[in-house]
Design a protein around this motif. Structure first.
Motif, mmCIF file in Angstrom:
data_model
loop_
_atom_site.group_PDB
_atom_site.id
_atom_site.type_symbol
_atom_site.label_atom_id
_atom_site.label_comp_id
_atom_site.label_asym_id
_atom_site.label_seq_id
_atom_site.Cartn_x
_atom_site.Cartn_y
_atom_site.Cartn_z
ATOM 1 N N GLN A 1 -5.471 -1.189 5.743
ATOM 2 C CA GLN A 1 -5.119 -0.906 4.348
ATOM 3 C C GLN A 1 -5.766 -1.883 3.374
ATOM 4 O OE1 GLN A 1 -3.482 1.923 3.528
ATOM 5 N NE2 GLN A 1 -3.657 2.317 5.715
ATOM 6 N N ALA A 2 -6.967 -2.331 3.714
ATOM 7 C CA ALA A 2 -7.657 -3.330 2.907
ATOM 8 C C ALA A 2 -8.002 -2.822 1.511
ATOM 9 C CB ALA A 2 -8.930 -3.784 3.625
ATOM 10 N N ASP A 3 -8.163 -1.511 1.337
ATOM 11 C CA ASP A 3 -8.508 -0.970 0.021
ATOM 12 C C ASP A 3 -7.350 -1.062 -0.966
ATOM 13 O OD1 ASP A 3 -11.012 -0.342 0.934
ATOM 14 O OD2 ASP A 3 -10.563 1.765 1.316
ATOM 15 N N PHE A 4 -6.134 -1.270 -0.462
ATOM 16 C CA PHE A 4 -4.953 -1.242 -1.329
ATOM 17 C C PHE A 4 -4.327 -2.605 -1.571
ATOM 18 C CE2 PHE A 4 -5.131 2.971 0.688
ATOM 19 C CZ PHE A 4 -5.141 3.776 -0.435
ATOM 20 N N TYR B 1 0.849 -1.191 0.000
ATOM 21 C CA TYR B 1 0.000 0.000 0.000
ATOM 22 C C TYR B 1 0.884 1.240 0.000
ATOM 23 C CZ TYR B 1 1.236 0.370 4.928
ATOM 24 O OH TYR B 1 1.937 0.492 6.095
ATOM 25 N N PRO B 2 0.342 2.388 -0.390
ATOM 26 C CA PRO B 2 1.126 3.622 -0.326
ATOM 27 C C PRO B 2 1.319 4.070 1.116
ATOM 28 C CG PRO B 2 -0.777 3.842 -1.798
ATOM 29 C CD PRO B 2 -0.979 2.598 -1.001
ATOM 30 N N GLU B 3 2.539 4.468 1.437
ATOM 31 C CA GLU B 3 2.844 5.031 2.751
ATOM 32 C C GLU B 3 2.960 6.544 2.596
ATOM 33 O OE1 GLU B 3 4.583 2.633 5.925
ATOM 34 O OE2 GLU B 3 6.140 2.329 4.422
ATOM 35 N N THR B 4 1.936 7.201 3.053
ATOM 36 C CA THR B 4 1.806 8.642 2.823
ATOM 37 C C THR B 4 2.605 9.434 3.850
ATOM 38 O OG1 THR B 4 -0.415 8.230 1.980
ATOM 39 C CG2 THR B 4 0.137 10.502 2.558
ATOM 40 N N ILE B 5 3.324 10.432 3.368
ATOM 41 C CA ILE B 5 4.103 11.293 4.254
ATOM 42 C C ILE B 5 3.200 12.392 4.800
ATOM 43 C CG2 ILE B 5 6.011 12.944 4.350
ATOM 44 C CD1 ILE B 5 7.428 11.114 2.276
#
Length: 341
Positions: free
Chosen positions: A297-300, A131-135
């Motif tokens: 993070q189930a959507d990713f 998943y994306p790890e957003t800053i």
């Protein structure tokens, strides 16, 4: 891809911290009681991150799914996250670990940051992108900090020493030309407390939104986010190919109604090359055949995107699973490729 970052300050600051992590000094360990695998199963150590971040609850999902679907047991350990976890895999002290794709690239290629420079972690292997790890750059709503450039001279929490969060935070600050600041290093939960108490001016955290520590803070404090936009974002994306544009949607956190423009890296699951191919194939299959069972993070997390932004060589067990599932190593569906032909 540019192999090394502009490092007039970045390398000097991260080097000592990362070296501590690679030596295996774990900060604030939280190790679960060892599980009892079923007959024919093994106990696998899964190194996650701080309990207030995204890695730890995600590791809990992985533990539950793998133990439900295989005879294996998973022991989740809280750690300082990516850089420390690379060290655990390098020494084969963990069988599985959650890391950022940029840290994986640096480690595998022996480049990018000082503790890996000329010392590639050649046994590191990928299992899947997640998943994306957003800053997130969070501050108090009345702090007057509106841009990254406003952080000059500020007290800033950049995450745990040696963590991927610290690597990304220092990269952003360096690219913005911020050289004068008071660096604090703690886990996400303590960083949020420091913001709430006014002990730091800003905290930089990295994880899939919503981050629990920031969610909790936003319920009791008026917070704001510093956006990463325009020239700064363009420069970051030019310097680091593994970064991507990202947005924290408005309404994700209480009191923050507008979208926040920023950047992100990718979270991934990794292992080491000595791991048994069949075992890794079983673990990979348990998770990606049952993605509906994830709560974090189930959507990713999805089979079709599991190889996107994979920055290191795949473990043969993971490769076998995805090949059988019809997913190419470049992350595309083989049936779609055939249709295009």
């Amino acid at each position: 891809m540019r192999d090394t970052l502009n490092r007039r300050r970045f390398v000097g600051m991260i080097g000592a911290a990362g070296s501590v992590a690679l030596m295996g000094i774990v900060q604030d360990d939280d190790v679960e009681e060892e599980p009892e695998p079923e007959e024919g199963g093994e106990v696998l150590a899964l190194h996650a991150g701080g309990t207030e971040g995204t890695y730890y609850p995600l590791a809990g999902d992985m533990k539950r799914i793998v133990e439900d679907q295989t005879p294996h047991g998973i022991q989740v350990q809280s750690t300082g996250a990516s850089v420390e976890n690379v060290g655990s895999l390098a020494r084969e002290e963990a069988e599985l670990a959650l890391i950022q794709n940029d840290i994986a690239y640096f480690a595998f290629n022996g480049t990018g940051i000082e503790e890996f420079e000329g010392e590639p972690v050649e046994n590191l292997r990928g299992i899947a992108s997640l998943y994306p790890e957003t800053i997130h750059i969070v501050t108090q709503a009345d702090s007057g900090i509106e841009s990254v450039e406003d952080l000059d001279g500020a007290a800033i929490n950049t995450g745990d020493l040696g963590s991927g969060t610290q690597v990304n935070a220092l990269q952003i600050l360096e690219t913005a030309g911020i050289e004068d600041f008071d660096e604090q290093n703690t886990d996400f939960g303590t960083a949020a407390d420091q913001i709430g108490d006014g002990d730091v001016d800003a905290a930089i955290t990295v994880g899939g939104w919503p981050l629990g520590a920031i969610e909790d803070l936003a319920t009791t404090q008026d917070i704001a986010f510093v956006e990463v936009t325009d020239d700064l974002r363009d420069q970051l994306l030019e310097d680091a190919e593994w970064l991507a544009e990202d947005t924290i949607p408005g309404g994700t956190y209480d009191g923050v109604d507008e979208d926040v423009e920023t950047v992100s890296v990718q979270a991934m699951l990794a292992t080491h090359e000595a791991m048994d191919e069949t075992l890794i194939e079983e673990v990979t299959g348990a998770m990606f055949d049952n993605t509906d069972d994830f709560t974090t993070q189930a959507d990713f997390i999805d089979q079709d995107t599991a190889l996107e932004a994979m920055s290191i060589d795949l473990h043969p067990g993971a490769e076998a699973y995805f090949e059988a599932a019809g997913i190419d190593a470049d992350g595309t569906d083989e049936e779609e490729d055939d249709a295009d032909d």
